[in-house]
Write an enzyme that holds these catalytic residues in place. Structure first.
Site, mmCIF file in Angstrom:
data_model
loop_
_atom_site.group_PDB
_atom_site.id
_atom_site.type_symbol
_atom_site.label_atom_id
_atom_site.label_comp_id
_atom_site.label_asym_id
_atom_site.label_seq_id
_atom_site.Cartn_x
_atom_site.Cartn_y
_atom_site.Cartn_z
ATOM 1 N N ASP A 132 33.084 44.644 44.770
ATOM 2 C CA ASP A 132 31.746 44.917 45.278
ATOM 3 C C ASP A 132 31.701 45.432 46.707
ATOM 4 O O ASP A 132 30.997 46.393 47.010
ATOM 5 C CB ASP A 132 30.901 43.647 45.171
ATOM 6 C CG ASP A 132 29.482 43.873 45.644
ATOM 7 O OD1 ASP A 132 28.808 44.727 45.050
ATOM 8 O OD2 ASP A 132 29.066 43.236 46.619
ATOM 9 N N TYR B 17 22.919 38.780 44.594
ATOM 10 C CA TYR B 17 22.115 39.939 44.189
ATOM 11 C C TYR B 17 20.976 39.501 43.267
ATOM 12 O O TYR B 17 20.915 39.909 42.110
ATOM 13 C CB TYR B 17 22.990 40.989 43.495
ATOM 14 C CG TYR B 17 23.941 41.696 44.435
ATOM 15 C CD1 TYR B 17 23.520 42.761 45.218
ATOM 16 C CD2 TYR B 17 25.274 41.291 44.537
ATOM 17 C CE1 TYR B 17 24.385 43.404 46.089
ATOM 18 C CE2 TYR B 17 26.153 41.937 45.415
ATOM 19 C CZ TYR B 17 25.694 42.987 46.179
ATOM 20 O OH TYR B 17 26.558 43.623 47.039
ATOM 21 N N GLU C 10 30.169 44.757 57.300
ATOM 22 C CA GLU C 10 30.778 44.766 55.972
ATOM 23 C C GLU C 10 30.569 46.150 55.343
ATOM 24 O O GLU C 10 29.725 46.928 55.796
ATOM 25 C CB GLU C 10 30.168 43.676 55.069
ATOM 26 C CG GLU C 10 30.913 43.529 53.738
ATOM 27 C CD GLU C 10 30.604 42.224 52.989
ATOM 28 O OE1 GLU C 10 29.746 41.464 53.437
ATOM 29 O OE2 GLU C 10 31.261 41.995 51.936
ATOM 30 N N ASP D 192 34.628 41.837 49.551
ATOM 31 C CA ASP D 192 35.174 40.762 48.711
ATOM 32 C C ASP D 192 35.617 41.333 47.366
ATOM 33 O O ASP D 192 35.655 42.548 47.191
ATOM 34 C CB ASP D 192 34.110 39.667 48.527
ATOM 35 C CG ASP D 192 32.857 40.219 47.847
ATOM 36 O OD1 ASP D 192 32.777 41.451 47.637
ATOM 37 O OD2 ASP D 192 31.955 39.437 47.533
#
Ligand SMILES: *[C@@H]1O[C@H](CO)[C@@H](O)[C@H](O)[C@H]1NC(C)=O
Ligand SMILES: *[C@@H]1O[C@H](CO)[C@@H](O)[C@H](O)[C@H]1NC(C)=O
Ligand SMILES: *[C@@H]1O[C@H](CO)[C@@H](O)[C@H](O)[C@H]1NC(C)=O
Ligand SMILES: *[C@@H]1O[C@H](CO)[C@@H](O)[C@H](O)[C@H]1NC(C)=O
Length: 448
Positions: free
Chosen positions: A72, A224, A427, A75
């Site tokens: 994703d 999510y 990220e 991670d």
């Protein structure tokens, strides 16, 4: 006359030469980011060489092979909902802006990037009304800071089905497969037909069995959570209509559209803006374009900006939201709405991200870019050197460059600190990049 001609030539050449960014290179690198995110057995033509095979034991409840697909973000969970959205956006971009990918010499790579996702999504669809929507557990995955090649934690799979439905997940996966089937129509008719067959089944599943996938897949609810599903149902129907031209799908669009209640934006959770764009083209009706104009005029004129001019929506992953807005407005410009203004303003926003702000938020672009992106696989040194939290907490730069990845982005005052510890701003993620890539493709096609 000669004078005028000379002026025109100078003007034209400045249009193409005074621009500081090579969008074609950005587009090329953007596809490298997806290679870096690959899970499963890597092919011989893999260009990102610091990655190797990983998660080869990912499987379903009955031992079904669930290897492949994309990690994703920073991670290693395979979250089906944002992955399907990423696939739809990439397919849409390649479908409508093939010229850009050809110009940048990456049409073949773009097909591979889409197929890496759709091959996995096909594996996840194990029965007409059965779709695996996640492999891996967020909470457990995030305990470790390691290479994907070295993972040993459990990676359970999670499913939606008729008694535990996920209209949003099934609808978005149908959209992804329908869009990809159009991309592959002239590339591989067999593959295209397979995708369309699965898209039909998934769409029927979404329509017949209603519910939010994140009520079924509890772990996804933390990362999510879906706000609701009518947007994915109408979006899936619109893609099914585009792929088949069967009226029954447009009837579903017309039935569901009035029940969509959220804002007109676009993201892994909200499909409304994309739906209006698709329907504007499919129906030729102006009501959809009117909504887009209202949305974009507000975004460019009234939305909060940082002191340096970035259109700003959220402290966490600010550039993701800006790019999701820009792709809607660049596409609106393609359909004749305030084309000059929207394009000029969008280009300024993209250039902010590529370096006009004094920093490039895309890894490997320009001289100053993130060296400590919150991204496990590129940060860790090569095997057998140790990785882990001590390394994470150190100031040592990432060992590898996750080229082409766009990081979350600055805060509301243009502030940004290049540290792995700041996940909200540093990220990277597949869905951050999808809209960014789609924006860049339009700039390439326009010849900017
Ligand atoms: C992210 O977007 C930017 C712009 O295209 C690009 O440089 C980067 O490589 C992209 N990665 C993906 C996955 O699109
Ligand atoms: C359907 O999915 C739910 C939730 O994932 C699961 O608990 C149930 O066992 C599944 N049913 C079948 C028949 O697979
Ligand atoms: C086309 O797709 C099919 C089905 O996925 C695959 O078996 C075949 O090898 C592909 N053909 C080409 C020419 O890539
Ligand atoms: C800028 O915003 C960040 C949060 O994003 C905050 O920590 C910092 O203090 C702010 N700096 C200034 C100068 O306002």
């Amino acid at each position: 006359m000669e004078f005028k001609t000379a002026v025109v030539i100078v003007f034209l050449s400045c249009l193409s030469c005074s621009v500081g960014y090579d969008y074609k290179t950005v587009l090329r690198k953007s596809l490298l980011f997806y290679e870096a995110q690959r899970s499963g057995k890597l092919p011989a033509d893999q260009k990102v060489k610091w990655r190797a095979d990983s998660a080869l034991k990912d499987k379903g409840w009955k031992g079904e092979d669930l290897t492949g697909g994309y990690y994703d973000a920073g991670d290693y969970v395979k979250f089906g909902f944002p992955m399907a959205f990423t696939t739809t956006v990439l397919s849409w971009s390649v479908l409508d802006h093939e010229k850009a990918y050809t110009k940048a010499g990456v049409l073949g790579d773009s097909h591979k990037a889409i197929k890496w996702a759709t091959d996995y999504l096909l594996k996840c669809h194990v029965g007409e009304n059965q779709l695996y929507g996640q492999v891996g557990l967020g909470q457990l995955d995030h305990v470790y800071w390691t290479r994907p090649e070295d993972m040993t934690m459990e990676r359970p799979a999670f499913m939606i089905n008729a008694s535990a439905p996920g209209t949003d997940l099934a609808g978005e996966t149908a959209a992804a497969m329908a869009a990809a089937s159009l991309v592959f129509k002239t590339v591989n008719a067999t593959y295209s037909a397979t995708l369309l067959k699965h898209a039909r089944q998934l769409f029927d599943f979404a329509y017949k069995y209603r519910g939010k996938y994140s009520d079924v897949i509890a772990d996804a609810n933390t990362f999510y959570p879906s706000s609701n599903y009518p947007d994915e149902l109408a979006w899936g129907a619109a893609w099914m209509y585009r792929a088949t031209r069967e009226q029954k799908y447009m009837n579903v669009v017309n039935e569901i559209y009035p029940t969509i209640q959220y804002w007109d934006g676009f993201s892994w959770d909200d499909k409304k803006g994309g739906l209006d764009l698709l329907l504007a083209t499919l129906t030729g009706e102006s009501k959809y374009l009117d909504k887009l104009k209202t949305f974009c005029d507000y975004a460019f004129n009234k939305q909060t900006r940082t002191p340096k001019g970035l259109i700003f929506y959220s402290e966490s992953a600010s550039l993701r939201s800006t790019n999701n807005m820009l792709i809607i407005c660049l596409e609106a410009a393609e359909r004749g709405i305030n084309a000059n203004t929207y394009r000029k303003e969008s280009k300024k926003q993209i250039d902010y991200m590529l370096g006009d702000s004094g920093f490039s938020y895309v890894v490997g672009i320009g001289n100053k870019y993130p060296k400590h992106a919150h991204h496990r696989s590129s940060s860790c040194p090569d095997h057998p050197a140790a990785c882990g939290w001590t390394f994470f907490n150190s100031d040592v730069p990432n060992h590898h460059m996750v080229e082409g990845a766009i990081v979350g982005g600055p805060g509301s005052n243009d502030s940004y600190i290049d540290t792995r510890k700041d996940a909200p701003h540093n990220e990277v993620a597949c869905d951050f990049n999808a809209s960014f890539q789609a924006c860049i493709a339009i700039l390439v096609e326009l010849g900017y």
